[in-house]
Enzyme design. Structure first.
Site, PDB file in Angstrom:
ATOM      1  CG  ASP A  67      -0.311  -0.259   2.553  1.00 20.66           C
ATOM      2  OD1 ASP A  67       0.986  -0.068   2.623  1.00 20.66           O
ATOM      3  OD2 ASP A  67      -1.083  -0.534   3.714  1.00 20.66           O
ATOM      4  CG  ASN A 132      -8.929  -0.504  11.310  1.00 20.37           C
ATOM      5  OD1 ASN A 132      -8.252  -1.171  10.955  1.00 20.37           O
ATOM      6  ND2 ASN A 132      -9.515   0.637  10.632  1.00 20.37           N
ATOM      7  CG  HIS A 134      -5.706  -1.606   8.281  1.00 16.77           C
ATOM      8  ND1 HIS A 134      -5.816  -0.201   8.589  1.00 16.77           N
ATOM      9  CD2 HIS A 134      -4.816  -1.848   8.341  1.00 16.77           C
ATOM     10  CE1 HIS A 134      -4.569   0.119   8.990  1.00 16.77           C
ATOM     11  NE2 HIS A 134      -3.788  -0.826   8.841  1.00 16.77           N
ATOM     12  CD  GLU A 139      -8.386   1.694   6.889  1.00 18.90           C
ATOM     13  OE1 GLU A 139      -8.639   0.851   7.831  1.00 18.90           O
ATOM     14  OE2 GLU A 139      -7.638   2.853   7.085  1.00 18.90           O
TER      15      GLU A 139
HETATM   16  C1  GLP Z   1      -0.674   0.464   8.463  1.00 15.44           C
HETATM   17  C2  GLP Z   1      -0.222   0.040   7.089  1.00 15.44           C
HETATM   18  C3  GLP Z   1      -0.323  -1.555   7.266  1.00 15.44           C
HETATM   19  C4  GLP Z   1       0.255  -1.992   8.426  1.00 15.44           C
HETATM   20  C5  GLP Z   1      -0.819  -1.748   9.457  1.00 15.44           C
HETATM   21  C6  GLP Z   1      -0.182  -2.196  10.949  1.00 15.44           C
HETATM   22  O1  GLP Z   1      -1.328   1.395   8.422  1.00 15.44           O
HETATM   23  N1  GLP Z   1      -1.067   0.602   6.015  1.00 15.44           N
HETATM   24  O2  GLP Z   1       0.243  -2.155   5.893  1.00 15.44           O
HETATM   25  O3  GLP Z   1       0.233  -3.433   8.452  1.00 15.44           O
HETATM   26  O4  GLP Z   1      -1.146  -0.327   9.531  1.00 15.44           O
HETATM   27  O5  GLP Z   1       0.947  -1.400  11.394  1.00 15.44           O
HETATM   28  P1  GLP Z   1       1.670  -1.765  12.624  1.00 15.44           P
HETATM   29  O6  GLP Z   1       2.515  -2.790  12.639  1.00 15.44           O
HETATM   30  O7  GLP Z   1       2.215  -0.273  13.039  1.00 15.44           O
HETATM   31  O8  GLP Z   1       0.723  -2.046  13.698  1.00 15.44           O
END
Ligand code: GLP
Length: 240
Positions: A67, A132, A134, A139
Site C-alpha cells: 500500500d 481495526n 485492516h 479498511e
Molecule cells: C499501516 C499499514 C499496514 C500495516 C498496519 C499495521 O497503516 N498500512 O500495511 O500492516 O498499518 O501497522 P503496525 O505494525 O504499526 O501496527
C-alpha cells in the site's frame, strides 16, 4: 491456516526473517509483498543483519509494497516510500511502490496491480494487521473480492501515522492499496502481529466468521496463511 506463537517480538522478527530469506532462496524470480508499520521494522533489521553476515540474499527478489498514501509528493516523510528507504537497509532486486504523488491515483494503483499480475504475482505476501482489522489499506467494509484501489483512510489508521507525518492534519485522507483479492492471489501469506493491543483483533480475524467488518478475517479463505504472533498478540486466542 497455521498459527505460530513466538515467545516475544525478537523471536517473531527472527522467524519472519527466516521465512522471507527462505523465499528469497527459492525459485528463479522470487517475489514478496511488503508492509510498513512498526511491527515489521525489527524483521527488516534482522534481515539486514543476516545479509551483512552472508546468511541471506535478497538481491534477486522483486518486492511490492502492499500500500501507499495518496495525494502527497513521493518521498514525503511518513509515506511508505520514505519508510522503505529508511528501513530496507539491504540490497533488493527491485522495489515497486504505487506513486504517492500520482496525478491520477486510481489509474496509478490499477496500473501497479496490473504490473504485479503481469510479473507473475507474489510468492510470499507479508502483512501486518491494523487494530481495526485492516490488511494493507483494506479498511473495514472491504469485500473479499475488493481490487487494488484508492481508499478513504479510517481515522484510526490516520492517527497511527500522525507522528510520522508530523501531525494528524498532515496525514493524507486517502491511500492506495492492493485489494483483498490481490492479497488472496498470493501463493503464501505471512501475517505479523505483536503486542497486547492486537490481541482482540487477532482473535476476531482468526476465530470469527469471515466478514468485511474485519478485513483480515478474509485470510481464512487462503490455505497458505501463517499467522506469526508474539505471546501478547496471541493472548486472547482460545486454547488450541
Ligand atoms: C499501516 C499499514 C499496514 C500495516 C498496519 C499495521 O497503516 N498500512 O500495511 O500492516 O498499518 O501497522 P503496525 O505494525 O504499526 O501496527
Amino acid at each position: 491456516m497455521r498459527i505460530e506463537i513466538a515467545a516475544d517480538a525478537t523471536t517473531l522478527a527472527k522467524r519472519a526473517a527466516s521465512a522471507i530469506c527462505d523465499v528469497a532462496r527459492a525459485g528463479a524470480h522470487p517475489s514478496i509483498g511488503l508492509p510498513t508499520g512498526d511491527t515489521p521494522i525489527s524483521t527488516y533489521e534482522e534481515i539486514a543483519r543476516r545479509v551483512e553476515a552472508g546468511g541471506c540474499d535478497l538481491s534477486r527478489v522483486t518486492a511490492w509494497a502492499v500500500d501507499e498514501f495518496a495525494g502527497v509528493p513521493r518521498g514525503t516523510p511518513g509515506t511508505n516510500d520514505a519508510f522503505f528507504l529508511r528501513h530496507l537497509a539491504f540490497p533488493l532486486g527491485a522495489l515497486h511502490l504505487p506513486d504517492a504523488g500520482a496525478a491520477n491515483a486510481a489509474r496509478d494503483i490499477a496500473a501497479f496491480a496490473s504490473r504485479l499480475r503481469d510479473a507473475g504475482g507474489i510468492d510470499l505476501c507479508v502483512l501486518g494487521i491494523g487494530t481495526n482489522g485492516h490488511i494493507a489499506f483494506n479498511e473495514p467494509g472491504s469485500a473479499a473480492d475488493s481490487p487494488a484501489r484508492v481508499v478513504d483512510l479510517a481515522t484510526e489508521s490516520r492517527n497511527a501515522h500522525a507522528a510520522a507525518f508530523g501531525s494528524l492534519d498532515a496525514v493524507p485522507t486517502r491511500g492506495m492499496t492492493l485489494g483483498v483479492a490481490d492479497i488472496l492471489a498470493s501463493r503464501a501469506i505471512l501475517v505479523l502481529a505483536s503486542g497486547a493491543a492486537k490481541a482482540d483483533i487477532v482473535r476476531r480475524a482468526i476465530e470469527e466468521p469471515p466478514s468485511a467488518a474485519v478485513p483480515a478475517s478474509w485470510l481464512q479463505r487462503h490455505a497458505g496463511v501463517t499467522w506469526l504472533l508474539d505471546a501478547a498478540a496471541a493472548s486472547r486466542l482460545r486454547a488450541r
